[in-house]
Design a protein around this motif. Structure first.
Motif, PDB file in Angstrom:
ATOM      1  N   TYR A 185      -4.323 -21.512  34.600  1.00 37.88           N
ATOM      2  CA  TYR A 185      -3.452 -22.432  34.927  1.00 37.88           C
ATOM      3  C   TYR A 185      -3.941 -23.973  35.174  1.00 37.88           C
ATOM      4  O   TYR A 185      -3.734 -24.869  34.710  1.00 37.88           O
ATOM      5  CB  TYR A 185      -2.432 -22.157  35.851  1.00 37.88           C
ATOM      6  N   GLU A 186      -4.876 -24.028  36.313  1.00 33.75           N
ATOM      7  CA  GLU A 186      -5.594 -25.143  36.610  1.00 33.75           C
ATOM      8  C   GLU A 186      -6.345 -25.860  35.527  1.00 33.75           C
ATOM      9  O   GLU A 186      -5.874 -27.204  35.340  1.00 33.75           O
ATOM     10  CB  GLU A 186      -6.491 -24.753  37.826  1.00 33.75           C
ATOM     11  N   ALA A 187      -7.188 -25.186  34.707  1.00 35.68           N
ATOM     12  CA  ALA A 187      -7.776 -25.953  33.506  1.00 35.68           C
ATOM     13  C   ALA A 187      -6.549 -26.189  32.633  1.00 35.68           C
ATOM     14  O   ALA A 187      -6.757 -27.285  31.911  1.00 35.68           O
ATOM     15  CB  ALA A 187      -8.386 -24.798  32.945  1.00 35.68           C
ATOM     16  N   ALA A 188      -5.473 -25.639  32.433  1.00 34.57           N
ATOM     17  CA  ALA A 188      -4.206 -25.903  31.504  1.00 34.57           C
ATOM     18  C   ALA A 188      -3.656 -27.385  31.845  1.00 34.57           C
ATOM     19  O   ALA A 188      -3.227 -28.031  31.100  1.00 34.57           O
ATOM     20  CB  ALA A 188      -3.175 -24.930  31.344  1.00 34.57           C
ATOM     21  N   LEU A 189      -3.752 -27.635  33.029  1.00 33.95           N
ATOM     22  CA  LEU A 189      -3.143 -28.952  33.569  1.00 33.95           C
ATOM     23  C   LEU A 189      -3.826 -29.892  33.121  1.00 33.95           C
ATOM     24  O   LEU A 189      -3.104 -31.187  32.868  1.00 33.95           O
ATOM     25  CB  LEU A 189      -3.063 -28.768  35.255  1.00 33.95           C
ATOM     26  N   TRP A 190      -5.164 -29.738  32.488  1.00 38.75           N
ATOM     27  CA  TRP A 190      -5.841 -30.952  32.122  1.00 38.75           C
ATOM     28  C   TRP A 190      -5.611 -31.305  30.581  1.00 38.75           C
ATOM     29  O   TRP A 190      -5.993 -32.136  29.830  1.00 38.75           O
ATOM     30  CB  TRP A 190      -7.514 -30.651  32.100  1.00 38.75           C
ATOM     31  N   GLN A 191      -4.879 -30.182  30.041  1.00 37.13           N
ATOM     32  CA  GLN A 191      -4.416 -30.196  28.550  1.00 37.13           C
ATOM     33  C   GLN A 191      -5.541 -30.423  27.506  1.00 37.13           C
ATOM     34  O   GLN A 191      -5.386 -31.431  26.774  1.00 37.13           O
ATOM     35  CB  GLN A 191      -3.273 -31.295  28.541  1.00 37.13           C
ATOM     36  N   GLY A 192      -6.642 -29.974  27.924  1.00 32.40           N
ATOM     37  CA  GLY A 192      -7.879 -30.096  26.971  1.00 32.40           C
ATOM     38  C   GLY A 192      -8.521 -31.063  27.101  1.00 32.40           C
ATOM     39  O   GLY A 192      -9.495 -31.602  26.657  1.00 32.40           O
ATOM     40  N   GLY A 193      -8.287 -32.039  28.407  1.00 31.82           N
ATOM     41  CA  GLY A 193      -9.108 -33.179  28.536  1.00 31.82           C
ATOM     42  C   GLY A 193     -10.686 -32.829  29.165  1.00 31.82           C
ATOM     43  O   GLY A 193     -10.639 -31.542  29.375  1.00 31.82           O
ATOM     44  N   THR A 194     -11.086 -33.883  29.268  1.00 29.98           N
ATOM     45  CA  THR A 194     -12.685 -33.512  29.751  1.00 29.98           C
ATOM     46  C   THR A 194     -12.657 -33.095  31.103  1.00 29.98           C
ATOM     47  O   THR A 194     -13.833 -32.433  31.246  1.00 29.98           O
ATOM     48  CB  THR A 194     -13.551 -34.958  29.509  1.00 29.98           C
ATOM     49  N   GLY A 195     -11.871 -33.249  31.787  1.00 28.47           N
ATOM     50  CA  GLY A 195     -11.550 -32.537  33.239  1.00 28.47           C
ATOM     51  C   GLY A 195     -11.481 -31.342  33.476  1.00 28.47           C
ATOM     52  O   GLY A 195     -11.657 -30.642  34.345  1.00 28.47           O
ATOM     53  N   GLN A 196     -11.079 -30.715  32.028  1.00 27.05           N
ATOM     54  CA  GLN A 196     -10.640 -29.233  32.019  1.00 27.05           C
ATOM     55  C   GLN A 196     -11.896 -28.063  32.648  1.00 27.05           C
ATOM     56  O   GLN A 196     -11.533 -27.313  33.240  1.00 27.05           O
ATOM     57  CB  GLN A 196     -10.215 -28.532  30.846  1.00 27.05           C
ATOM     58  N   GLY A 197     -12.926 -28.422  32.375  1.00 32.92           N
ATOM     59  CA  GLY A 197     -14.333 -27.557  32.526  1.00 32.92           C
ATOM     60  C   GLY A 197     -14.377 -27.866  33.998  1.00 32.92           C
ATOM     61  O   GLY A 197     -14.567 -26.736  34.648  1.00 32.92           O
ATOM     62  N   PRO A 198     -14.804 -28.855  34.575  1.00 34.05           N
ATOM     63  CA  PRO A 198     -14.935 -28.704  35.914  1.00 34.05           C
ATOM     64  C   PRO A 198     -13.767 -28.460  36.878  1.00 34.05           C
ATOM     65  O   PRO A 198     -13.827 -27.946  37.897  1.00 34.05           O
ATOM     66  CB  PRO A 198     -15.245 -30.502  36.405  1.00 34.05           C
ATOM     67  N   MET A 230     -20.139 -14.494  34.665  1.00 34.64           N
ATOM     68  CA  MET A 230     -18.532 -14.853  34.359  1.00 34.64           C
ATOM     69  C   MET A 230     -18.352 -15.363  33.228  1.00 34.64           C
ATOM     70  O   MET A 230     -18.692 -16.591  33.032  1.00 34.64           O
ATOM     71  CB  MET A 230     -18.165 -15.537  35.686  1.00 34.64           C
ATOM     72  N   LYS A 231     -17.695 -14.605  32.324  1.00 27.65           N
ATOM     73  CA  LYS A 231     -17.091 -15.301  31.209  1.00 27.65           C
ATOM     74  C   LYS A 231     -16.466 -16.612  31.324  1.00 27.65           C
ATOM     75  O   LYS A 231     -16.656 -17.605  30.543  1.00 27.65           O
ATOM     76  CB  LYS A 231     -16.240 -14.470  30.192  1.00 27.65           C
ATOM     77  N   ARG A 232     -15.431 -16.895  32.052  1.00 26.50           N
ATOM     78  CA  ARG A 232     -14.792 -17.933  32.376  1.00 26.50           C
ATOM     79  C   ARG A 232     -15.570 -19.097  32.764  1.00 26.50           C
ATOM     80  O   ARG A 232     -15.452 -20.309  32.354  1.00 26.50           O
ATOM     81  CB  ARG A 232     -13.595 -17.609  33.181  1.00 26.50           C
ATOM     82  N   VAL A 233     -16.663 -18.928  33.566  1.00 25.13           N
ATOM     83  CA  VAL A 233     -17.511 -19.935  34.067  1.00 25.13           C
ATOM     84  C   VAL A 233     -18.211 -20.514  32.727  1.00 25.13           C
ATOM     85  O   VAL A 233     -18.420 -21.841  32.619  1.00 25.13           O
ATOM     86  CB  VAL A 233     -18.640 -19.594  35.017  1.00 25.13           C
ATOM     87  N   ALA A 234     -18.700 -19.733  32.032  1.00 22.12           N
ATOM     88  CA  ALA A 234     -19.504 -20.115  30.694  1.00 22.12           C
ATOM     89  C   ALA A 234     -18.771 -20.925  29.829  1.00 22.12           C
ATOM     90  O   ALA A 234     -19.062 -21.861  29.334  1.00 22.12           O
ATOM     91  CB  ALA A 234     -20.144 -18.934  30.121  1.00 22.12           C
ATOM     92  N   LEU A 235     -17.674 -20.446  29.786  1.00 23.11           N
ATOM     93  CA  LEU A 235     -16.450 -21.140  28.811  1.00 23.11           C
ATOM     94  C   LEU A 235     -16.241 -22.601  29.538  1.00 23.11           C
ATOM     95  O   LEU A 235     -16.306 -23.504  28.754  1.00 23.11           O
ATOM     96  CB  LEU A 235     -15.074 -20.280  28.652  1.00 23.11           C
ATOM     97  N   ALA A 236     -16.133 -22.456  30.726  1.00 19.61           N
ATOM     98  CA  ALA A 236     -15.581 -23.924  31.325  1.00 19.61           C
ATOM     99  C   ALA A 236     -16.802 -24.832  31.276  1.00 19.61           C
ATOM    100  O   ALA A 236     -16.758 -26.008  31.064  1.00 19.61           O
ATOM    101  CB  ALA A 236     -15.543 -23.723  32.694  1.00 19.61           C
ATOM    102  N   LEU A 237     -18.155 -24.242  31.259  1.00 22.24           N
ATOM    103  CA  LEU A 237     -19.373 -24.965  31.256  1.00 22.24           C
ATOM    104  C   LEU A 237     -19.659 -25.534  29.581  1.00 22.24           C
ATOM    105  O   LEU A 237     -19.972 -26.602  29.589  1.00 22.24           O
ATOM    106  CB  LEU A 237     -20.659 -24.219  31.587  1.00 22.24           C
ATOM    107  N   MET A 238     -19.086 -24.577  28.929  1.00 18.69           N
ATOM    108  CA  MET A 238     -19.265 -25.240  27.373  1.00 18.69           C
ATOM    109  C   MET A 238     -18.312 -26.271  27.163  1.00 18.69           C
ATOM    110  O   MET A 238     -18.602 -27.107  25.874  1.00 18.69           O
ATOM    111  CB  MET A 238     -18.899 -23.947  26.530  1.00 18.69           C
ATOM    112  N   LEU A 239     -17.199 -26.536  27.654  1.00 13.55           N
ATOM    113  CA  LEU A 239     -16.206 -27.531  27.762  1.00 13.55           C
ATOM    114  C   LEU A 239     -16.620 -28.789  28.011  1.00 13.55           C
ATOM    115  O   LEU A 239     -16.297 -29.996  27.680  1.00 13.55           O
ATOM    116  CB  LEU A 239     -14.971 -27.130  28.324  1.00 13.55           C
ATOM    117  N   CYS A 240     -17.810 -28.839  28.781  1.00 13.74           N
ATOM    118  CA  CYS A 240     -18.185 -29.970  29.064  1.00 13.74           C
ATOM    119  C   CYS A 240     -19.286 -30.820  28.364  1.00 13.74           C
ATOM    120  O   CYS A 240     -20.114 -30.050  27.766  1.00 13.74           O
ATOM    121  CB  CYS A 240     -19.154 -29.757  30.781  1.00 13.74           C
ATOM    122  N   ALA A 241     -19.571 -32.053  28.359  1.00 18.49           N
ATOM    123  CA  ALA A 241     -20.452 -32.574  27.458  1.00 18.49           C
ATOM    124  C   ALA A 241     -21.816 -32.280  28.202  1.00 18.49           C
ATOM    125  O   ALA A 241     -22.037 -31.818  29.492  1.00 18.49           O
ATOM    126  CB  ALA A 241     -20.437 -34.199  27.611  1.00 18.49           C
TER     127      ALA A 241
END
Length: 163
Positions: free
Chosen positions: A128-141, A1-12
């Motif tokens: 949408y759920e990720a956008a609620l974090w406005q780029g913060g570190t919690g966006q990926g999880p 899943m592309k979105r999962v990979a992207l979400a994981l890349m957002l994490c430290a």
């Protein structure tokens, strides 16, 4: 899943994926004891939460993302298995039914279209759920958690269909 990979890349990345203390057992045990859709849906996240507790650094952004992704894989496999089983039933119904006409879709076609629409809904809901974090570190999880929960919901919805 592309979105999962992207979400994981957002994490430290202080924690290696192989260091995760993950097992599907918590979710499997919960599902075995649960009766009904709502009780089974409440099992979503059981293994990921246990992973976060058992993994040193599991409460880090990367740890949460990794644990959630592992459980997402569990639900994704369950969804794929349930969809395949329901598709077999749908094709059987179509074969037993009066031939489809232009104004009536076959069951298998309707199921396929429903699943495609669900995928689009899931992706938009989790964006949408990720956008609620406005780029913060919690966006990926948050994105991975959403994908896991939506996938669990759909897997369980398809699991209740019977001939």
């Amino acid at each position: 899943m592309k979105r999962v990979a992207l979400a994981l890349m957002l994490c430290a990345a202080p924690l290696a994926a192989q260091d995760l203390q993950y097992s599907d057992r918590g979710t499997e045990l919960c599902l075995a004891d649960a009766e009904g859709y709502a009780a089974k849906l409440a099992c979503a996240g059981a293994s990921a939460n246990q992973c976060m507790e058992d993994t040193p650094g599991g409460s880090s952004t990367y740890g949460m993302g990794g644990c959630l992704d592992r459980e997402l894989q569990f639900w994704d496999q369950r969804l794929n298995d349930n969809y395949a089983a329901v598709m077999v039933q749908a094709k059987r119904r179509d074969a037993d039914a009066v031939p489809a006409s232009e104004d009536r879709a076959g069951v298998a076609d309707a199921l396929r279209e429903m699943q495609r629409a669900w995928i689009e809904f899931r992706d938009k809901a989790c964006t949408y759920e990720a956008a609620l974090w406005q780029g913060g570190t919690g966006q990926g999880p948050a994105a991975i958690s959403c994908l896991m929960e939506q996938t669990a919901r759909q897997a369980l919805s398809l699991d209740v269909w019977e001939d």
